[in-house]
Design an enzyme around this catalytic site. Structure first.
Site, PDB file in Angstrom:
ATOM      1  N   PRO A  10     -31.030 -32.576 -37.037  1.00 58.91           N
ATOM      2  CA  PRO A  10     -32.104 -31.674 -36.630  1.00 58.91           C
ATOM      3  C   PRO A  10     -31.647 -30.257 -36.309  1.00 58.91           C
ATOM      4  O   PRO A  10     -30.570 -30.058 -35.738  1.00 58.91           O
ATOM      5  CB  PRO A  10     -32.689 -32.344 -35.384  1.00 58.91           C
ATOM      6  CG  PRO A  10     -31.646 -33.296 -34.917  1.00 58.91           C
ATOM      7  CD  PRO A  10     -30.898 -33.726 -36.141  1.00 58.91           C
ATOM      8  N   ASN A  11     -32.481 -29.312 -36.720  1.00 55.91           N
ATOM      9  CA  ASN A  11     -32.326 -27.872 -36.432  1.00 55.91           C
ATOM     10  C   ASN A  11     -31.206 -27.203 -37.227  1.00 55.91           C
ATOM     11  O   ASN A  11     -31.030 -25.995 -37.113  1.00 55.91           O
ATOM     12  CB  ASN A  11     -32.100 -27.627 -34.924  1.00 55.91           C
ATOM     13  CG  ASN A  11     -33.255 -28.133 -34.087  1.00 55.91           C
ATOM     14  OD1 ASN A  11     -34.400 -27.840 -34.406  1.00 55.91           O
ATOM     15  ND2 ASN A  11     -32.974 -28.914 -33.057  1.00 55.91           N
ATOM     16  N   ARG A  18     -30.158 -19.402 -35.594  1.00 58.95           N
ATOM     17  CA  ARG A  18     -30.154 -20.193 -34.374  1.00 58.95           C
ATOM     18  C   ARG A  18     -28.878 -19.971 -33.561  1.00 58.95           C
ATOM     19  O   ARG A  18     -27.784 -20.195 -34.076  1.00 58.95           O
ATOM     20  CB  ARG A  18     -30.226 -21.657 -34.817  1.00 58.95           C
ATOM     21  CG  ARG A  18     -29.986 -22.647 -33.756  1.00 58.95           C
ATOM     22  CD  ARG A  18     -29.805 -24.036 -34.338  1.00 58.95           C
ATOM     23  NE  ARG A  18     -29.671 -24.962 -33.240  1.00 58.95           N
ATOM     24  CZ  ARG A  18     -29.037 -26.114 -33.286  1.00 58.95           C
ATOM     25  NH1 ARG A  18     -28.491 -26.518 -34.413  1.00 58.95           N
ATOM     26  NH2 ARG A  18     -28.961 -26.862 -32.232  1.00 58.95           N
ATOM     27  N   TYR A  23     -23.127 -20.830 -33.136  1.00 60.94           N
ATOM     28  CA  TYR A  23     -22.960 -21.405 -34.475  1.00 60.94           C
ATOM     29  C   TYR A  23     -22.565 -20.386 -35.545  1.00 60.94           C
ATOM     30  O   TYR A  23     -22.294 -20.775 -36.678  1.00 60.94           O
ATOM     31  CB  TYR A  23     -24.253 -22.129 -34.889  1.00 60.94           C
ATOM     32  CG  TYR A  23     -24.609 -23.245 -33.942  1.00 60.94           C
ATOM     33  CD1 TYR A  23     -23.774 -24.351 -33.809  1.00 60.94           C
ATOM     34  CD2 TYR A  23     -25.752 -23.190 -33.148  1.00 60.94           C
ATOM     35  CE1 TYR A  23     -24.067 -25.373 -32.927  1.00 60.94           C
ATOM     36  CE2 TYR A  23     -26.058 -24.204 -32.255  1.00 60.94           C
ATOM     37  CZ  TYR A  23     -25.210 -25.293 -32.150  1.00 60.94           C
ATOM     38  OH  TYR A  23     -25.495 -26.300 -31.268  1.00 60.94           O
ATOM     39  N   ASN A  74     -23.356 -34.446 -39.869  1.00 60.32           N
ATOM     40  CA  ASN A  74     -23.474 -33.697 -38.615  1.00 60.32           C
ATOM     41  C   ASN A  74     -24.780 -34.177 -37.980  1.00 60.32           C
ATOM     42  O   ASN A  74     -25.857 -33.715 -38.357  1.00 60.32           O
ATOM     43  CB  ASN A  74     -23.515 -32.186 -38.866  1.00 60.32           C
ATOM     44  CG  ASN A  74     -23.575 -31.421 -37.543  1.00 60.32           C
ATOM     45  OD1 ASN A  74     -23.817 -32.004 -36.484  1.00 60.32           O
ATOM     46  ND2 ASN A  74     -23.368 -30.115 -37.601  1.00 60.32           N
ATOM     47  N   ALA A  77     -28.178 -32.885 -32.525  1.00 65.70           N
ATOM     48  CA  ALA A  77     -28.521 -33.385 -31.182  1.00 65.70           C
ATOM     49  C   ALA A  77     -28.520 -34.912 -31.103  1.00 65.70           C
ATOM     50  O   ALA A  77     -28.259 -35.489 -30.037  1.00 65.70           O
ATOM     51  CB  ALA A  77     -29.878 -32.835 -30.760  1.00 65.70           C
ATOM     52  N   HIS A  80     -25.712 -37.239 -29.491  1.00 68.26           N
ATOM     53  CA  HIS A  80     -25.597 -37.568 -28.071  1.00 68.26           C
ATOM     54  C   HIS A  80     -26.641 -38.588 -27.609  1.00 68.26           C
ATOM     55  O   HIS A  80     -26.622 -38.999 -26.464  1.00 68.26           O
ATOM     56  CB  HIS A  80     -25.732 -36.280 -27.246  1.00 68.26           C
ATOM     57  CG  HIS A  80     -24.997 -35.119 -27.860  1.00 68.26           C
ATOM     58  ND1 HIS A  80     -23.622 -35.118 -27.998  1.00 68.26           N
ATOM     59  CD2 HIS A  80     -25.430 -33.958 -28.437  1.00 68.26           C
ATOM     60  CE1 HIS A  80     -23.251 -33.979 -28.599  1.00 68.26           C
ATOM     61  NE2 HIS A  80     -24.332 -33.273 -28.876  1.00 68.26           N
ATOM     62  N   GLU A  98     -17.694 -37.640 -39.025  1.00 70.21           N
ATOM     63  CA  GLU A  98     -18.629 -36.889 -38.176  1.00 70.21           C
ATOM     64  C   GLU A  98     -18.124 -35.456 -38.036  1.00 70.21           C
ATOM     65  O   GLU A  98     -16.937 -35.249 -37.771  1.00 70.21           O
ATOM     66  CB  GLU A  98     -18.673 -37.566 -36.796  1.00 70.21           C
ATOM     67  CG  GLU A  98     -19.512 -36.829 -35.779  1.00 70.21           C
ATOM     68  CD  GLU A  98     -19.372 -37.444 -34.373  1.00 70.21           C
ATOM     69  OE1 GLU A  98     -18.737 -38.512 -34.226  1.00 70.21           O
ATOM     70  OE2 GLU A  98     -19.886 -36.823 -33.434  1.00 70.21           O
ATOM     71  N   HIS A 100     -18.966 -31.320 -36.518  1.00 68.81           N
ATOM     72  CA  HIS A 100     -19.740 -30.383 -35.685  1.00 68.81           C
ATOM     73  C   HIS A 100     -19.201 -28.986 -35.887  1.00 68.81           C
ATOM     74  O   HIS A 100     -17.973 -28.783 -35.918  1.00 68.81           O
ATOM     75  CB  HIS A 100     -19.625 -30.754 -34.204  1.00 68.81           C
ATOM     76  CG  HIS A 100     -20.147 -32.115 -33.912  1.00 68.81           C
ATOM     77  ND1 HIS A 100     -21.487 -32.400 -33.847  1.00 68.81           N
ATOM     78  CD2 HIS A 100     -19.496 -33.297 -33.738  1.00 68.81           C
ATOM     79  CE1 HIS A 100     -21.640 -33.687 -33.622  1.00 68.81           C
ATOM     80  NE2 HIS A 100     -20.456 -34.267 -33.554  1.00 68.81           N
ATOM     81  N   LEU A 101     -20.103 -28.037 -35.971  1.00 73.47           N
ATOM     82  CA  LEU A 101     -19.697 -26.630 -36.080  1.00 73.47           C
ATOM     83  C   LEU A 101     -19.018 -26.177 -34.800  1.00 73.47           C
ATOM     84  O   LEU A 101     -17.962 -25.542 -34.815  1.00 73.47           O
ATOM     85  CB  LEU A 101     -20.933 -25.755 -36.341  1.00 73.47           C
ATOM     86  CG  LEU A 101     -21.635 -25.996 -37.683  1.00 73.47           C
ATOM     87  CD1 LEU A 101     -23.126 -25.736 -37.550  1.00 73.47           C
ATOM     88  CD2 LEU A 101     -21.035 -25.122 -38.760  1.00 73.47           C
ATOM     89  N   SER A 102     -19.666 -26.490 -33.670  1.00 72.64           N
ATOM     90  CA  SER A 102     -19.123 -26.065 -32.375  1.00 72.64           C
ATOM     91  C   SER A 102     -18.198 -27.147 -31.824  1.00 72.64           C
ATOM     92  O   SER A 102     -18.220 -28.296 -32.282  1.00 72.64           O
ATOM     93  CB  SER A 102     -20.276 -25.805 -31.392  1.00 72.64           C
ATOM     94  OG  SER A 102     -20.991 -26.999 -31.149  1.00 72.64           O
ATOM     95  N   ARG A 107     -18.530 -27.549 -24.424  1.00 66.81           N
ATOM     96  CA  ARG A 107     -19.892 -27.098 -24.100  1.00 66.81           C
ATOM     97  C   ARG A 107     -20.454 -27.917 -22.931  1.00 66.81           C
ATOM     98  O   ARG A 107     -19.699 -28.472 -22.153  1.00 66.81           O
ATOM     99  CB  ARG A 107     -20.755 -27.177 -25.364  1.00 66.81           C
ATOM    100  CG  ARG A 107     -20.215 -26.273 -26.483  1.00 66.81           C
ATOM    101  CD  ARG A 107     -21.081 -26.319 -27.714  1.00 66.81           C
ATOM    102  NE  ARG A 107     -22.432 -25.843 -27.425  1.00 66.81           N
ATOM    103  CZ  ARG A 107     -23.469 -26.022 -28.249  1.00 66.81           C
ATOM    104  NH1 ARG A 107     -23.305 -26.645 -29.404  1.00 66.81           N
ATOM    105  NH2 ARG A 107     -24.672 -25.573 -27.922  1.00 66.81           N
ATOM    106  N   ARG A 111     -23.059 -32.900 -24.019  1.00 62.75           N
ATOM    107  CA  ARG A 111     -22.579 -32.907 -25.408  1.00 62.75           C
ATOM    108  C   ARG A 111     -21.192 -33.556 -25.537  1.00 62.75           C
ATOM    109  O   ARG A 111     -20.667 -33.713 -26.631  1.00 62.75           O
ATOM    110  CB  ARG A 111     -22.503 -31.481 -25.961  1.00 62.75           C
ATOM    111  CG  ARG A 111     -23.842 -30.817 -26.087  1.00 62.75           C
ATOM    112  CD  ARG A 111     -23.738 -29.459 -26.757  1.00 62.75           C
ATOM    113  NE  ARG A 111     -24.843 -28.611 -26.368  1.00 62.75           N
ATOM    114  CZ  ARG A 111     -26.033 -28.591 -26.953  1.00 62.75           C
ATOM    115  NH1 ARG A 111     -26.282 -29.342 -27.998  1.00 62.75           N
ATOM    116  NH2 ARG A 111     -26.999 -27.794 -26.509  1.00 62.75           N
TER     117      ARG A 111
HETATM  118  C1  DQA Z   1     -23.824 -29.598 -33.267  1.00 60.51           C
HETATM  119  C2  DQA Z   1     -23.539 -29.824 -31.768  1.00 60.51           C
HETATM  120  C3  DQA Z   1     -24.692 -30.553 -31.102  1.00 60.51           C
HETATM  121  O1  DQA Z   1     -24.430 -30.728 -29.713  1.00 60.51           O
HETATM  122  C4  DQA Z   1     -25.975 -29.755 -31.234  1.00 60.51           C
HETATM  123  O2  DQA Z   1     -27.064 -30.478 -30.693  1.00 60.51           O
HETATM  124  C5  DQA Z   1     -26.264 -29.330 -32.628  1.00 60.51           C
HETATM  125  C6  DQA Z   1     -25.152 -28.904 -33.497  1.00 60.51           C
HETATM  126  C7  DQA Z   1     -22.728 -28.750 -33.950  1.00 60.51           C
HETATM  127  O3  DQA Z   1     -22.668 -28.767 -35.172  1.00 60.51           O
HETATM  128  O4  DQA Z   1     -21.966 -28.048 -33.261  1.00 60.51           O
HETATM  129  O5  DQA Z   1     -27.409 -29.260 -33.055  1.00 60.51           O
HETATM  130  O6  DQA Z   1     -23.834 -30.866 -33.913  1.00 60.51           O
END
Ligand code: DQA
Length: 146
Positions: A10-11, A18, A23, A74, A77, A80, A98, A100-102, A107, A111
């Site tokens: 999502p997102n 965003r 990101y 990825n 959200a 978690h 798996e 993640h960008l961040s 954080r 997370r």
């Molecule tokens: C994310 C990290 C998640 O905590 C967050 O909800 C995201 C992006 C990342 O790619 O860093 O939507 O998965």
């Protein structure tokens, strides 16, 4: 040809607009373009999905049995929160990476827990777009080892 399912949660369609302080300004199209280039050079096929819906992601993972050799995800959200996505990965028993960008561990505390990590082969977190590239490299190397 070996096939990898790439899932953006999502997102992630909003990347570029965003929370750019977290990101960066990379877009999902740029990420997908780079993944496709790498896949082509390694002679691997990709199917790419972005979904904001947990059930849709679960359905795709469930339907991947016998169709895909690895999954790159990825979960955003849902990382978690989603027991359903974790159970789907565990059920299909397809090597999953798996990404993640961040860096989720630097954080907010909520997370720091990934429900997905225990059923993934490994996790790449914190390198922006490079997390996906490294993750795809890892997925390809897992496939080639099989
Ligand atoms: C994310 C990290 C998640 O905590 C967050 O909800 C995201 C992006 C990342 O790619 O860093 O939507 O998965």
């Amino acid at each position: 040809m070996k096939k990898i399912l790439v899932i953006h949660g999502p997102n992630l369609n909003l990347l570029g607009k965003r929370e750019v302080n977290i990101y960066g300004d990379v877009t999902i199209d740029e990420i997908n373009g780079d993944l496709k280039k790498l896949a082509k050079s390694k002679k691997v096929a990709l199917e790419i999905l972005q979904s904001d819906h947990e059930g849709e992601i679960v359905e795709h993972i469930g339907g991947s049995c016998g169709r895909f050799d690895a999954i790159l995800i990825n979960p955003a959200a849902y990382t978690h929160t989603s027991v359903a996505i974790r159970d789907a990965i565990s059920a299909v028993n397809i090597p999953t990476v798996e990404v993640h960008l961040s860096n989720i561990y630097s954080r907010e505390e909520f997370r720091h827990t990934s429900l997905i990590a225990p059923v993934a082969k490994g996790q790449v977190s914190g390198f922006g777009k490079l997390s996906y590239i490294l993750g795809l490299e890892a997925a390809i190397s897992l496939i080639n080892k099989k």
